[in-house]
Design an enzyme around this catalytic site. Structure first.
Site, PDB file in Angstrom:
ATOM      1  N   ARG A   1       0.812  -1.219   0.000  1.00 30.43           N
ATOM      2  CA  ARG A   1       0.000   0.000   0.000  1.00 30.43           C
ATOM      3  C   ARG A   1       0.849   1.275   0.000  1.00 30.43           C
ATOM      4  O   ARG A   1       0.396   2.320  -0.435  1.00 30.43           O
ATOM      5  CB  ARG A   1      -0.921   0.031   1.236  1.00 30.43           C
TER       6      ARG A   1
ATOM      7  N   ASP B   1     -13.831   2.511  -1.838  1.00 25.55           N
ATOM      8  CA  ASP B   1     -13.023   3.687  -2.201  1.00 25.55           C
ATOM      9  C   ASP B   1     -12.725   3.640  -3.694  1.00 25.55           C
ATOM     10  O   ASP B   1     -13.066   2.666  -4.385  1.00 25.55           O
ATOM     11  CB  ASP B   1     -11.731   3.778  -1.362  1.00 25.55           C
TER      12      ASP B   1
ATOM     13  N   LYS C   1     -14.118   7.806  -0.412  1.00 31.74           N
ATOM     14  CA  LYS C   1     -13.367   7.751   0.861  1.00 31.74           C
ATOM     15  C   LYS C   1     -12.157   8.681   0.836  1.00 31.74           C
ATOM     16  O   LYS C   1     -11.498   8.827  -0.175  1.00 31.74           O
ATOM     17  CB  LYS C   1     -12.885   6.315   1.089  1.00 31.74           C
TER      18      LYS C   1
ATOM     19  N   THR D   1      -7.710  -2.602   9.558  1.00 29.07           N
ATOM     20  CA  THR D   1      -8.370  -2.234  10.820  1.00 29.07           C
ATOM     21  C   THR D   1      -9.894  -2.296  10.714  1.00 29.07           C
ATOM     22  O   THR D   1     -10.580  -2.207  11.731  1.00 29.07           O
ATOM     23  CB  THR D   1      -8.010  -0.801  11.217  1.00 29.07           C
TER      24      THR D   1
ATOM     25  N   GLY E   1     -11.554   0.101   9.359  1.00 30.18           N
ATOM     26  CA  GLY E   1     -12.014   1.494   9.332  1.00 30.18           C
ATOM     27  C   GLY E   1     -12.678   1.862   8.015  1.00 30.18           C
ATOM     28  O   GLY E   1     -13.703   2.554   7.989  1.00 30.18           O
TER      29      GLY E   1
HETATM   30  C1  R5P Z   1      -6.917   0.891   0.819  1.00 31.66           C
HETATM   31  O1  R5P Z   1      -7.075   1.666  -0.070  1.00 31.66           O
HETATM   32  C2  R5P Z   1      -7.260  -0.565   0.760  1.00 31.66           C
HETATM   33  O2  R5P Z   1      -7.809  -0.927  -0.455  1.00 31.66           O
HETATM   34  C3  R5P Z   1      -8.194  -0.947   1.884  1.00 31.66           C
HETATM   35  O3  R5P Z   1      -9.423  -0.278   1.692  1.00 31.66           O
HETATM   36  C4  R5P Z   1      -7.624  -0.518   3.195  1.00 31.66           C
HETATM   37  O4  R5P Z   1      -6.260  -0.769   3.210  1.00 31.66           O
HETATM   38  C5  R5P Z   1      -8.277  -1.256   4.317  1.00 31.66           C
HETATM   39  O5  R5P Z   1      -7.665  -0.830   5.504  1.00 31.66           O
HETATM   40  P1  R5P Z   1      -8.550  -0.590   6.791  1.00 31.66           P
HETATM   41  O6  R5P Z   1      -9.352  -1.838   7.003  1.00 31.66           O
HETATM   42  O7  R5P Z   1      -7.533  -0.342   7.891  1.00 31.66           O
HETATM   43  O8  R5P Z   1      -9.387   0.614   6.540  1.00 31.66           O
END
Ligand code: R5P
Length: 312
Positions: free
Chosen positions: A95, A168, A191, A222, A224
């Site tokens: 990421r 997102d 998002k 997480t 979130g």
């Molecule tokens: C980020 O853009 C990824 O595609 C996931 O949406 C994100 O990494 C998920 O992370 P979390 O569950 O901490 O929000």
């Protein structure tokens, strides 16, 4: 050149399943820590001249698993392995593929350089956060996808008037693939990430009112992102019943149990790219990745096309 599967400590069960599907057992090795906590690795059988596939999702603790991956390459290289392939069913650090703010490292780039520098000649990964990471890799990438597997897992329980939602902008292509498999429309949550643990969702683009929702993403860390997307979807009038989530990598780190446990999520569909701890407060259906990985390794070893297995 014989095909061999070598596993680190992050997911030995998956390595056993992949090896078994190929009629093999993982390479015997000792992986332990010296009293001062340094890692010590020793291969207990020859890999001289072999085509070795080192299977190691770089899941938490990410740095430990990453260092094991590098040490396993060095051990194989010095033991005369003929060809080395890194198999990362989940690629931690993927990421961090750009500097979101000044004075940050481009961690994904550095990790790609380390993987190539220690002797791997090819990288096999599953549903990377962004395909753009390929530009940081100096070795070839084989990008497999669990989307067909997870879409088939969801199919029996999804209604025909459901909508596939990308939480997102980054997951829109993935949502379109699920939608194509399941013949459903797509909506998108807008998002913004505020920090590693905080996100906000401004609005939903697309028709969700009264509809059952299937949220899809490459990973849940997480929780979130899902929390904010589900709150925004409920505000936009989606059906509070039958909310499903399909994510290739269920890390379920930090507050994930608390955040997702309080939401009306019917089930999470994921695969065993990382080992998922029992006792999560939301039902989880785990689809096996071993058949896909084993078939990919078999074809790579035989220098056959990966058509139908790779992410388009
Ligand atoms: C980020 O853009 C990824 O595609 C996931 O949406 C994100 O990494 C998920 O992370 P979390 O569950 O901490 O929000």
């Amino acid at each position: 050149m014989s095909l061999k599967v070598l596993s680190g400590s992050s997911h030995p069960k998956l390595a056993e399943r992949v090896a078994a599907a190929l009629g093999l057992e993982p390479v015997r090795r000792v992986l332990e820590r010296f009293p001062d906590s340094e890692l010590h690795l020793e291969l207990q059988e020859s890999v001289r001249g072999d085509d070795v596939y080192v299977l190691q999702p770089t899941s938490p603790p990410v740095d430990e698993h990453l260092l094991e991956l590098l040490l396993m390459a060095d051990a194989c290289r010095r033991a005369g392995a003929g060809r080395l392939t890194a198999v990362l069913p989940y690629f931690g650090y993927a990421r961090q593929d750009r500097r979101a703010r000044g004075r940050e490292p481009v961690s994904a780039r550095l990790v790609c350089d380390l993987i190539a520098a220690c002797g791997y000649r090819r990288l096999v990964a599953v549903d990377l956060h962004s395909r753009a990471i390929e530009t940081a890799l100096t070795i070839p990438l084989e990008h497999l996808s669990a989307v067909p597997i997870l879409a088939e897992a969801v199919r029996p329980s999804i209604s025909s008037d459901a909508v596939v939602v990308s939480p997102d902008l980054g997951a829109v292509k993935m949502a379109e693939r699920y939608a194509a498999f399941l013949d459903l429309p797509v909506a998108i949550a807008h998002k913004t990430r505020i920090s590693g643990t905080e996100v906000s969702v401004r609005r939903i683009v697309g028709e969700v009112r009264g509809r059952e929702v299937l949220l899809v993403d490459d990973m849940i860390s997480t929780g979130g992102t899902l929390e904010k997307a589900i709150e925004a979807l409920l505000d936009a009038g989606c059906s509070p019943h039958g909310i499903k989530v399909a994510a290739s990598h269920a890390l379920l780190a930090g507050p994930a149990a608390r955040l997702l446990g309080k939401l009306p999520v019917e089930k999470i569909y994921t695969c065993d790219s990382v080992s998922v701890a029992a006792g999560f407060p939301v039902p989880i259906q785990i689809s096996p990745l071993a058949p896909l990985l084993a078939e990919a390794l078999r074809r790579l070893h035989n220098e056959e096309s990966l058509a139908g297995l790779v992410n388009p």
